[in-house]
Design a protein around this motif. Structure first.
Motif, mmCIF file in Angstrom:
data_model
loop_
_atom_site.group_PDB
_atom_site.id
_atom_site.type_symbol
_atom_site.label_atom_id
_atom_site.label_comp_id
_atom_site.label_asym_id
_atom_site.label_seq_id
_atom_site.Cartn_x
_atom_site.Cartn_y
_atom_site.Cartn_z
ATOM 1 N N TYR A 6 35.607 11.806 -48.498
ATOM 2 C CA TYR A 6 36.511 10.818 -47.913
ATOM 3 C C TYR A 6 37.206 11.398 -46.693
ATOM 4 O O TYR A 6 37.325 10.738 -45.660
ATOM 5 C CB TYR A 6 37.536 10.358 -48.960
ATOM 6 C CG TYR A 6 38.534 9.384 -48.400
ATOM 7 C CD1 TYR A 6 38.179 8.060 -48.181
ATOM 8 C CD2 TYR A 6 39.818 9.796 -48.062
ATOM 9 C CE1 TYR A 6 39.085 7.172 -47.646
ATOM 10 C CE2 TYR A 6 40.731 8.915 -47.520
ATOM 11 C CZ TYR A 6 40.362 7.597 -47.318
ATOM 12 O OH TYR A 6 41.265 6.708 -46.782
ATOM 13 N N HIS A 7 37.630 12.648 -46.815
ATOM 14 C CA HIS A 7 38.306 13.314 -45.704
ATOM 15 C C HIS A 7 37.368 13.436 -44.496
ATOM 16 O O HIS A 7 37.760 13.181 -43.356
ATOM 17 C CB HIS A 7 38.818 14.692 -46.146
ATOM 18 C CG HIS A 7 39.532 15.422 -45.068
ATOM 19 N ND1 HIS A 7 40.753 15.022 -44.585
ATOM 20 C CD2 HIS A 7 39.181 16.526 -44.348
ATOM 21 C CE1 HIS A 7 41.128 15.835 -43.622
ATOM 22 N NE2 HIS A 7 40.187 16.770 -43.469
ATOM 23 N N GLU B 108 36.994 10.083 -42.943
ATOM 24 C CA GLU B 108 38.210 9.725 -42.218
ATOM 25 C C GLU B 108 38.269 10.464 -40.887
ATOM 26 O O GLU B 108 38.546 9.867 -39.851
ATOM 27 C CB GLU B 108 39.428 10.067 -43.083
ATOM 28 C CG GLU B 108 40.705 9.476 -42.591
ATOM 29 C CD GLU B 108 41.851 9.750 -43.560
ATOM 30 O OE1 GLU B 108 42.745 8.897 -43.621
ATOM 31 O OE2 GLU B 108 41.842 10.794 -44.230
ATOM 32 N N CYS C 233 36.977 13.552 -52.573
ATOM 33 C CA CYS C 233 38.097 13.710 -51.641
ATOM 34 C C CYS C 233 37.616 14.357 -50.354
ATOM 35 O O CYS C 233 38.007 13.953 -49.254
ATOM 36 C CB CYS C 233 39.205 14.556 -52.275
ATOM 37 S SG CYS C 233 40.162 13.645 -53.487
#
Length: 153
Positions: free
Chosen positions: A22-23, A26, A19
């Motif tokens: 991914y963050h 992003e 996560c």
């Protein structure tokens, strides 16, 4: 349960890591997209600033092109007129006319010479020499004129 708790913790940690990763991706993607958008806007502004200069240069090119073209066309027309005049002056009919004019001049010269002889302004030997030369030239031209007229018809 320890194994399962440990697995749960590992899964939780791995998910947290994923996560987090991914963050970061992003956020990084948004940052890159934002930078690209800013660069695109900057390039668009620069292009818009250059638009007036481009239009001015395009107009100048058009003016130069048309004025040079007009000058070249005028020059071409002049040269074509000159060519036509030259071609007319060397046409068979024009050459025959020139030959006939030359014959008339020679005939006139021989008549003047004859008149001088009759008035005793020149002696017989000079008269015969000059008269023979003029009449020979006249008859050569008369033959050329006749041959030219015959070949045209």
């Amino acid at each position: 349960m320890r194994v399962s708790a440990r697995n749960s913790i590992c899964v939780y940690l791995n998910l947290g890591f994923l996560c987090s990763l991914y963050h970061e991706l992003e956020v990084s993607s948004f940052r890159v997209r934002d930078e690209l958008r800013k660069e695109t806007l900057q390039l668009a502004k620069e292009n818009l600033e250059k638009e007036q200069r481009i239009l001015e240069l395009r107009n100048q090119c058009t003016i130069i092109r048309t004025s040079e073209l007009a000058a070249a066309q005028d020059r071409l027309s002049d040269l074509e007129r000159q060519k036509d005049e030259i071609m007319r002056s060397y046409s068979p009919a024009a050459l025959l006319d020139k030959l006939q004019a030359s014959m008339a001049k020679l005939d006139e010269e021989s008549e003047e010479l004859h008149q001088k002889f009759l008035e005793k302004d020149i002696d017989l030997a000079t008269f015969v020499q000059k008269y023979k030369k003029i009449r020979t030239a006249y008859h050569k031209q008369a033959l050329l004129h006749l041959a030219g007229k015959t070949s045209l018809h």
